[in-house]
Design a protein around this motif. Structure first.
Motif, PDB file in Angstrom:
ATOM      1  N   ARG A  37       0.851  -1.193   0.000  1.00 56.03           N
ATOM      2  CA  ARG A  37       0.000   0.000   0.000  1.00 56.03           C
ATOM      3  C   ARG A  37       0.885   1.241   0.000  1.00 56.03           C
ATOM      4  N   GLY A  38       0.294   2.384  -0.368  1.00 57.86           N
ATOM      5  CA  GLY A  38       1.069   3.617  -0.349  1.00 57.86           C
ATOM      6  C   GLY A  38       0.250   4.828  -0.730  1.00 57.86           C
ATOM      7  N   PHE A  39       0.833   6.005  -0.506  1.00 57.22           N
ATOM      8  CA  PHE A  39       0.178   7.270  -0.833  1.00 57.22           C
ATOM      9  C   PHE A  39       1.217   8.342  -1.077  1.00 57.22           C
ATOM     10  N   THR A  40       0.783   9.411  -1.753  1.00 53.85           N
ATOM     11  CA  THR A  40       1.624  10.577  -1.983  1.00 53.85           C
ATOM     12  C   THR A  40       1.380  11.576  -0.861  1.00 53.85           C
ATOM     13  N   ALA A  41       2.459  12.160  -0.372  1.00 53.35           N
ATOM     14  CA  ALA A  41       2.352  13.126   0.728  1.00 53.35           C
ATOM     15  C   ALA A  41       3.189  14.362   0.439  1.00 53.35           C
ATOM     16  N   THR A  42       2.650  15.509   0.807  1.00 53.94           N
ATOM     17  CA  THR A  42       3.434  16.737   0.810  1.00 53.94           C
ATOM     18  C   THR A  42       3.619  17.232   2.241  1.00 53.94           C
ATOM     19  N   ALA A  43       2.918  16.604   3.178  1.00 50.03           N
ATOM     20  CA  ALA A  43       3.049  16.969   4.590  1.00 50.03           C
ATOM     21  C   ALA A  43       3.965  15.948   5.261  1.00 50.03           C
ATOM     22  N   PHE A  44       5.258  16.212   5.197  1.00 48.49           N
ATOM     23  CA  PHE A  44       6.295  15.359   5.768  1.00 48.49           C
ATOM     24  C   PHE A  44       7.280  16.264   6.484  1.00 48.49           C
ATOM     25  N   SER A  45       7.779  15.812   7.643  1.00 50.40           N
ATOM     26  CA  SER A  45       8.706  16.659   8.385  1.00 50.40           C
ATOM     27  C   SER A  45       9.562  15.826   9.323  1.00 50.40           C
ATOM     28  N   SER A  46      10.725  16.361   9.630  1.00 49.91           N
ATOM     29  CA  SER A  46      11.498  15.793  10.725  1.00 49.91           C
ATOM     30  C   SER A  46      10.783  16.166  12.020  1.00 49.91           C
ATOM     31  N   LEU A  47      10.921  15.337  13.018  1.00 49.50           N
ATOM     32  CA  LEU A  47      10.266  15.586  14.294  1.00 49.50           C
ATOM     33  C   LEU A  47      11.279  15.660  15.429  1.00 49.50           C
ATOM     34  N   SER A  48      12.240  14.747  15.416  1.00 50.15           N
ATOM     35  CA  SER A  48      13.211  14.689  16.508  1.00 50.15           C
ATOM     36  C   SER A  48      14.493  14.050  16.002  1.00 50.15           C
ATOM     37  N   MET A  49      15.621  14.519  16.525  1.00 51.09           N
ATOM     38  CA  MET A  49      16.900  13.880  16.212  1.00 51.09           C
ATOM     39  C   MET A  49      17.269  12.845  17.269  1.00 51.09           C
ATOM     40  N   ASP A  50      16.759  12.999  18.480  1.00 49.50           N
ATOM     41  CA  ASP A  50      17.095  12.064  19.549  1.00 49.50           C
ATOM     42  C   ASP A  50      15.858  11.769  20.390  1.00 49.50           C
ATOM     43  N   PRO A  51      15.150  10.695  20.122  1.00 53.23           N
ATOM     44  CA  PRO A  51      15.439   9.688  19.107  1.00 53.23           C
ATOM     45  C   PRO A  51      15.081  10.218  17.716  1.00 53.23           C
ATOM     46  N   PRO A  52      15.657   9.611  16.665  1.00 51.51           N
ATOM     47  CA  PRO A  52      15.362  10.096  15.316  1.00 51.51           C
ATOM     48  C   PRO A  52      13.934   9.733  14.909  1.00 51.51           C
ATOM     49  N   MET A  53      13.121  10.773  14.675  1.00 54.38           N
ATOM     50  CA  MET A  53      11.717  10.561  14.316  1.00 54.38           C
ATOM     51  C   MET A  53      11.301  11.512  13.205  1.00 54.38           C
ATOM     52  N   VAL A  54      10.379  11.039  12.377  1.00 54.86           N
ATOM     53  CA  VAL A  54       9.775  11.852  11.324  1.00 54.86           C
ATOM     54  C   VAL A  54       8.264  11.719  11.436  1.00 54.86           C
ATOM     55  N   LEU A  55       7.559  12.637  10.757  1.00 58.14           N
ATOM     56  CA  LEU A  55       6.104  12.519  10.711  1.00 58.14           C
ATOM     57  C   LEU A  55       5.615  12.772   9.301  1.00 58.14           C
ATOM     58  N   VAL A  56       4.480  12.177   9.002  1.00 60.02           N
ATOM     59  CA  VAL A  56       3.818  12.361   7.718  1.00 60.02           C
ATOM     60  C   VAL A  56       2.321  12.343   7.979  1.00 60.02           C
ATOM     61  N   CYS A  57       1.577  13.111   7.196  1.00 60.69           N
ATOM     62  CA  CYS A  57       0.127  13.201   7.399  1.00 60.69           C
ATOM     63  C   CYS A  57      -0.612  12.438   6.314  1.00 60.69           C
ATOM     64  N   LEU A  58      -1.587  11.643   6.736  1.00 58.10           N
ATOM     65  CA  LEU A  58      -2.382  10.795   5.851  1.00 58.10           C
ATOM     66  C   LEU A  58      -3.849  11.172   5.947  1.00 58.10           C
ATOM     67  N   ASP A  59      -4.460  11.433   4.818  1.00 57.74           N
ATOM     68  CA  ASP A  59      -5.888  11.743   4.739  1.00 57.74           C
ATOM     69  C   ASP A  59      -6.687  10.495   5.120  1.00 57.74           C
ATOM     70  N   ARG A  60      -7.641  10.653   6.005  1.00 63.65           N
ATOM     71  CA  ARG A  60      -8.481   9.522   6.425  1.00 63.65           C
ATOM     72  C   ARG A  60      -9.258   8.910   5.263  1.00 63.65           C
ATOM     73  N   ALA A  61      -9.515   9.706   4.202  1.00 65.83           N
ATOM     74  CA  ALA A  61     -10.271   9.211   3.059  1.00 65.83           C
ATOM     75  C   ALA A  61      -9.405   8.410   2.084  1.00 65.83           C
ATOM     76  N   ALA A  62      -8.104   8.350   2.320  1.00 60.11           N
ATOM     77  CA  ALA A  62      -7.210   7.602   1.433  1.00 60.11           C
ATOM     78  C   ALA A  62      -7.555   6.121   1.478  1.00 60.11           C
ATOM     79  N   ASP A  63      -7.494   5.466   0.316  1.00 62.92           N
ATOM     80  CA  ASP A  63      -7.837   4.050   0.287  1.00 62.92           C
ATOM     81  C   ASP A  63      -6.852   3.184   1.063  1.00 62.92           C
ATOM     82  N   CYS A  64      -5.668   3.693   1.352  1.00 66.43           N
ATOM     83  CA  CYS A  64      -4.680   2.932   2.117  1.00 66.43           C
ATOM     84  C   CYS A  64      -4.752   3.213   3.619  1.00 66.43           C
ATOM     85  N   HIS A  65      -5.655   4.079   4.046  1.00 67.42           N
ATOM     86  CA  HIS A  65      -5.754   4.424   5.466  1.00 67.42           C
ATOM     87  C   HIS A  65      -5.851   3.198   6.377  1.00 67.42           C
TER      88      HIS A  65
END
Length: 173
Positions: A37-65
């Protein structure tokens, strides 16, 4: 048309938000049955370096939700400027996004796409409900950087962004 909770005109809001250029990513996972499964995202960001974390936003209406609601891992692929076709493919609903698309297998069986600018593989740590989206927080397990220039989304269209190398002459006494 306005949003029910704030009275803000949605058309104006969308137009305003389209003025903010964003990098383009494809996020992949496997569902419990092992389907990719997968989706295209433009809402992606680094969140933390320690621990290393990132975030991405997914639309609830996406078929891969549903797949991301229970997935244990994900990969975020930052697209190269010549990969608008991948962004379009993974933004399209009700198609097999992997049909004819070569993908290797990453951590947790997550599909990895080739030819990308960079890639990060994550354990899915947390999901946060936020309006009509879900924020997926990933703990970085592996990342890779490749050559190229980023694909960006601006004014409702994909654009290439050539990076310029700037150097400053050393100051001479």
């Amino acid at each position: 048309m306005t949003t029910a909770s704030t009275g803000v005109d949605r058309t104006v809001l969308r137009d305003m938000l389209s003025r903010w250029p964003s990098g383009v990513a494809v996020v992949t996972t496997v569902d419990r049955a092992g389907a990719r499964r997968g989706f295209t995202a433009t809402a992606f960001s680094s969140l933390s370096m320690d621990p290393p974390m990132v975030l991405v936003c997914l639309d609830r209406a996406a078929d891969c939700h549903p797949a991301f609601a229970s997935a244990e891992a994900m990969a975020v692929h930052l697209l190269n400027e010549d990969q608008a076709h991948l962004a379009q493919r993974f933004a399209t609903k009700n198609i097999d996004k992997y049909d004819g698309l070569p993908a290797s297998e990453g951590l947790g069986g997550v599909p990895l796409l080739g030819g990308v600018l960079a890639r990060v593989e994550c354990a899915l740590e947390r999901r946060i409900d936020a309006g009509d989206h879900v924020i997926l927080i990933g703990l970085v397990r592996r990342c890779e950087v490749f050559a190229g220039a980023p694909l960006v989304y601006f004014a409702r269209a994909f654009h290439g962004l050539r990076t310029a190398t700037h150097h400053r002459e050393a100051d001479t006494p």
